[in-house]
Design a protein around this motif. Structure first.
Motif, mmCIF file in Angstrom:
data_model
loop_
_atom_site.group_PDB
_atom_site.id
_atom_site.type_symbol
_atom_site.label_atom_id
_atom_site.label_comp_id
_atom_site.label_asym_id
_atom_site.label_seq_id
_atom_site.Cartn_x
_atom_site.Cartn_y
_atom_site.Cartn_z
ATOM 1 N N PRO A 1 43.382 32.844 33.408
ATOM 2 C CA PRO A 1 43.541 32.934 32.024
ATOM 3 C C PRO A 1 44.802 32.158 31.285
ATOM 4 C CG PRO A 1 44.939 34.710 33.032
ATOM 5 C CD PRO A 1 44.072 34.228 34.124
ATOM 6 N N ALA A 2 44.559 31.842 30.245
ATOM 7 C CA ALA A 2 45.538 30.797 29.260
ATOM 8 C C ALA A 2 46.794 31.482 29.533
ATOM 9 C CB ALA A 2 44.965 30.414 28.200
ATOM 10 N N GLN A 3 46.700 32.733 29.115
ATOM 11 C CA GLN A 3 48.235 33.544 29.136
ATOM 12 C C GLN A 3 47.921 34.685 30.035
ATOM 13 O OE1 GLN A 3 50.670 32.544 27.385
ATOM 14 N NE2 GLN A 3 49.902 30.858 26.416
ATOM 15 N N PRO A 4 48.570 34.181 31.327
ATOM 16 C CA PRO A 4 48.506 35.421 32.445
ATOM 17 C C PRO A 4 49.070 36.689 31.884
ATOM 18 C CG PRO A 4 49.237 33.271 33.429
ATOM 19 C CD PRO A 4 49.519 33.282 31.733
ATOM 20 N N LEU A 5 48.552 37.803 32.463
ATOM 21 C CA LEU A 5 48.965 39.136 32.091
ATOM 22 C C LEU A 5 50.240 39.499 32.610
ATOM 23 C CD1 LEU A 5 45.530 41.076 32.201
ATOM 24 C CD2 LEU A 5 46.586 40.067 30.189
ATOM 25 N N SER A 6 50.508 38.832 33.735
ATOM 26 C CA SER A 6 51.884 39.106 34.465
ATOM 27 C C SER A 6 52.125 37.784 35.067
ATOM 28 C CB SER A 6 51.749 40.223 35.348
ATOM 29 O OG SER A 6 52.680 40.345 36.156
ATOM 30 N N ILE A 7 53.545 37.678 35.545
ATOM 31 C CA ILE A 7 54.111 36.387 35.942
ATOM 32 C C ILE A 7 53.815 36.508 37.496
ATOM 33 C CG2 ILE A 7 55.724 35.914 34.163
ATOM 34 C CD1 ILE A 7 57.782 37.157 36.272
ATOM 35 N N VAL A 8 53.430 37.818 37.957
ATOM 36 C CA VAL A 8 53.042 38.564 39.296
ATOM 37 C C VAL A 8 51.739 38.453 39.211
ATOM 38 C CG1 VAL A 8 53.566 40.101 41.198
ATOM 39 C CG2 VAL A 8 55.457 39.541 39.677
ATOM 40 N N SER A 9 51.058 37.603 40.393
ATOM 41 C CA SER A 9 49.780 37.755 40.486
ATOM 42 C C SER A 9 49.226 38.828 41.583
ATOM 43 C CB SER A 9 48.951 36.348 41.002
ATOM 44 O OG SER A 9 47.787 36.298 41.493
ATOM 45 N N GLU A 10 50.073 39.004 42.669
ATOM 46 C CA GLU A 10 49.694 39.743 43.746
ATOM 47 C C GLU A 10 51.037 40.091 44.456
ATOM 48 O OE1 GLU A 10 46.425 39.868 47.616
ATOM 49 O OE2 GLU A 10 46.824 38.205 46.356
ATOM 50 N N THR B 1 38.217 46.015 46.659
ATOM 51 C CA THR B 1 38.056 46.181 45.338
ATOM 52 C C THR B 1 38.471 45.156 44.477
ATOM 53 O OG1 THR B 1 40.128 47.418 44.812
ATOM 54 C CG2 THR B 1 38.389 48.949 45.701
ATOM 55 N N GLU B 2 38.367 45.152 43.290
ATOM 56 C CA GLU B 2 38.876 44.058 42.254
ATOM 57 C C GLU B 2 40.637 44.025 42.572
ATOM 58 O OE1 GLU B 2 38.850 42.547 37.890
ATOM 59 O OE2 GLU B 2 37.735 44.399 38.347
ATOM 60 N N HIS B 3 41.148 44.976 43.109
ATOM 61 C CA HIS B 3 42.688 44.915 43.331
ATOM 62 C C HIS B 3 43.050 45.020 44.813
ATOM 63 C CE1 HIS B 3 43.465 45.455 38.742
ATOM 64 N NE2 HIS B 3 42.313 46.587 38.760
ATOM 65 N N TRP B 4 42.502 45.763 45.436
ATOM 66 C CA TRP B 4 42.876 45.989 46.832
ATOM 67 C C TRP B 4 42.336 44.837 47.744
ATOM 68 C CZ3 TRP B 4 47.422 48.558 47.725
ATOM 69 C CH2 TRP B 4 47.630 49.442 46.649
ATOM 70 N N SER B 5 43.085 44.437 48.685
ATOM 71 C CA SER B 5 42.363 43.589 49.737
ATOM 72 C C SER B 5 43.018 43.716 51.105
ATOM 73 C CB SER B 5 42.622 42.151 49.570
ATOM 74 O OG SER B 5 43.637 41.603 49.113
ATOM 75 N N VAL B 6 42.600 43.235 52.158
ATOM 76 C CA VAL B 6 43.037 43.718 53.792
ATOM 77 C C VAL B 6 42.928 42.209 54.207
ATOM 78 C CG1 VAL B 6 43.023 45.984 54.048
ATOM 79 C CG2 VAL B 6 40.895 44.261 54.587
ATOM 80 N N MET B 7 44.060 41.584 55.157
ATOM 81 C CA MET B 7 44.001 40.255 55.436
ATOM 82 C C MET B 7 44.548 40.430 56.978
ATOM 83 S SD MET B 7 45.933 38.767 52.171
ATOM 84 C CE MET B 7 46.239 40.493 51.740
ATOM 85 N N ALA B 8 43.840 39.441 57.916
ATOM 86 C CA ALA B 8 44.349 39.002 59.237
ATOM 87 C C ALA B 8 44.816 37.756 58.924
ATOM 88 C CB ALA B 8 43.341 38.815 60.387
ATOM 89 N N GLY C 1 48.804 41.404 60.213
ATOM 90 C CA GLY C 1 47.952 41.697 58.872
ATOM 91 C C GLY C 1 48.686 42.216 57.762
ATOM 92 N N LYS C 2 47.971 42.147 56.756
ATOM 93 C CA LYS C 2 48.410 42.695 55.215
ATOM 94 C C LYS C 2 47.437 43.401 54.506
ATOM 95 C CE LYS C 2 52.058 38.921 54.488
ATOM 96 N NZ LYS C 2 51.876 38.172 55.626
ATOM 97 N N ILE C 3 47.984 44.074 53.687
ATOM 98 C CA ILE C 3 47.375 44.722 52.639
ATOM 99 C C ILE C 3 47.937 44.237 51.165
ATOM 100 C CG2 ILE C 3 46.776 46.938 51.281
ATOM 101 C CD1 ILE C 3 47.365 48.339 53.908
ATOM 102 N N GLY C 4 46.994 43.756 50.272
ATOM 103 C CA GLY C 4 47.308 43.065 49.097
ATOM 104 C C GLY C 4 46.946 43.978 47.963
ATOM 105 N N TYR C 5 47.832 43.733 46.594
ATOM 106 C CA TYR C 5 47.361 44.593 45.662
ATOM 107 C C TYR C 5 47.347 43.387 44.683
ATOM 108 C CZ TYR C 5 46.941 47.387 41.401
ATOM 109 O OH TYR C 5 46.527 47.839 40.270
#
Length: 208
Positions: A36-45, A173-180, A202-206
Motif C-alpha cells: 500500500p502507498a501508506q503501510p498500515l504499520s511500520i512492522v510487516s511481520e 492463512t493470510e496472517h500465519w506462516s511456517v518456514m524451514a 524453522g520459524k513461525i511468522g505472523y
C-alpha cells in the motif's frame, strides 16, 4: 525443555514440506500482493523459531553443550520506492533479528534486508514462498587465534561478519506462516580465520 524445543523445530520443518499438498483444500488467499502507498504499520511481520547450531562444526558436534538456538526477527514494511507494483516487488523488507544459543556458545544479532518471492502461484495460490536475506551480524563468539580456540567454539575471526539466509515457507492463512530455514555467517575472508557458522531450523511468522 530442550527436547520439546527440538520437537517443535522438527515439526515446523516437516509442516513446511508437507502442507503444500493440502493447498487445494485450504481457504483462498488474495490473488496478488501490492504494497500500500501508506503501510498500515511500520512492522510487516514478526517471526519466532529455533535452529540447530552448525551441526558439522565444533559448536554443533562436540559433547557437553546444548546445540539449540532460540531466535526471532522483525521484518519492517517495504519502503515505497515506486508506484508500479512490478518494480515495487523488487524492494526488500528491512529486517532485524537475533539468536540465542542455550548452551552458552555463539549468539548473535543481525540487520539487513529480506526479499520474498511467491513460488508457483498458479498452483498454490501464493501459499508457497521463498525468502532470501543479506546483511551484517554481530556476535559474542570466539575471534582470537585459531590455536587458542576454546573447546566447543568455532574460530570466527572477527565481528561483525556477513549473514546470508534463506527460508522456504508456506502460508497457512493470510496472517500465519511456517518456514524451514538455513543461515550462514562468515567474514568472507576479510579476517585471519573464517570458519563461520551454518545453522538449520524453522520459524513461525505472523504478517500484519
Amino acid at each position: 525443555m530442550i527436547a520439546a524445543f527440538r520437537l517443535c523445530t522438527a515439526s515446523l520443518i516437516i509442516g513446511a514440506a508437507i502442507l503444500p499438498a493440502f493447498a487445494a483444500d485450504a481457504p483462498p488467499l488474495p490473488v496478488a500482493y501490492a504494497a500500500p502507498a501508506q503501510p498500515l504499520s511500520i512492522v510487516s511481520e514478526v517471526r519466532i523459531g529455533g535452529s540447530v547450531q552448525d551441526p558439522g562444526s565444533a559448536e554443533g558436534k562436540l559433547p557437553g553443550f546444548s546445540k539449540a538456538n532460540v531466535n526471532g526477527e522483525i521484518l519492517f514494511a517495504k519502503p515505497q520506492v515506486s508506484a508500479d507494483p512490478f518494480w515495487q516487488a523488487f524492494v526488500p523488507r528491512p529486517t532485524v533479528g537475533g539468536s540465542y544459543n542455550t548452551g552458552g556458545r555463539t549468539s548473535y544479532a543481525y540487520l539487513g534486508a529480506t526479499w520474498t518471492v511467491d513460488l508457483f502461484p498458479e498452483t498454490f495460490g501464493r501459499r508457497v514462498f521463498l525468502d532470501g536475506f543479506f546483511g551484517g551480524v554481530a556476535h559474542n563468539g570466539y575471534t582470537g587465534p585459531k590455536a587458542q580456540t576454546p573447546y566447543g567454539f568455532n574460530t570466527l575471526g572477527c565481528s561483525p561478519m556477513f549473514r546470508e539466509a534463506a527460508a522456504l515457507g508456506y502460508r497457512l492463512t493470510e496472517h500465519w506462516s511456517v518456514m524451514a530455514t538455513v543461515e550462514h555467517m562468515s567474514n568472507a575472508g576479510l579476517c585471519a580465520n573464517n570458519r563461520g557458522l551454518t545453522n538449520f531450523g524453522g520459524k513461525i511468522g505472523y504478517t500484519f
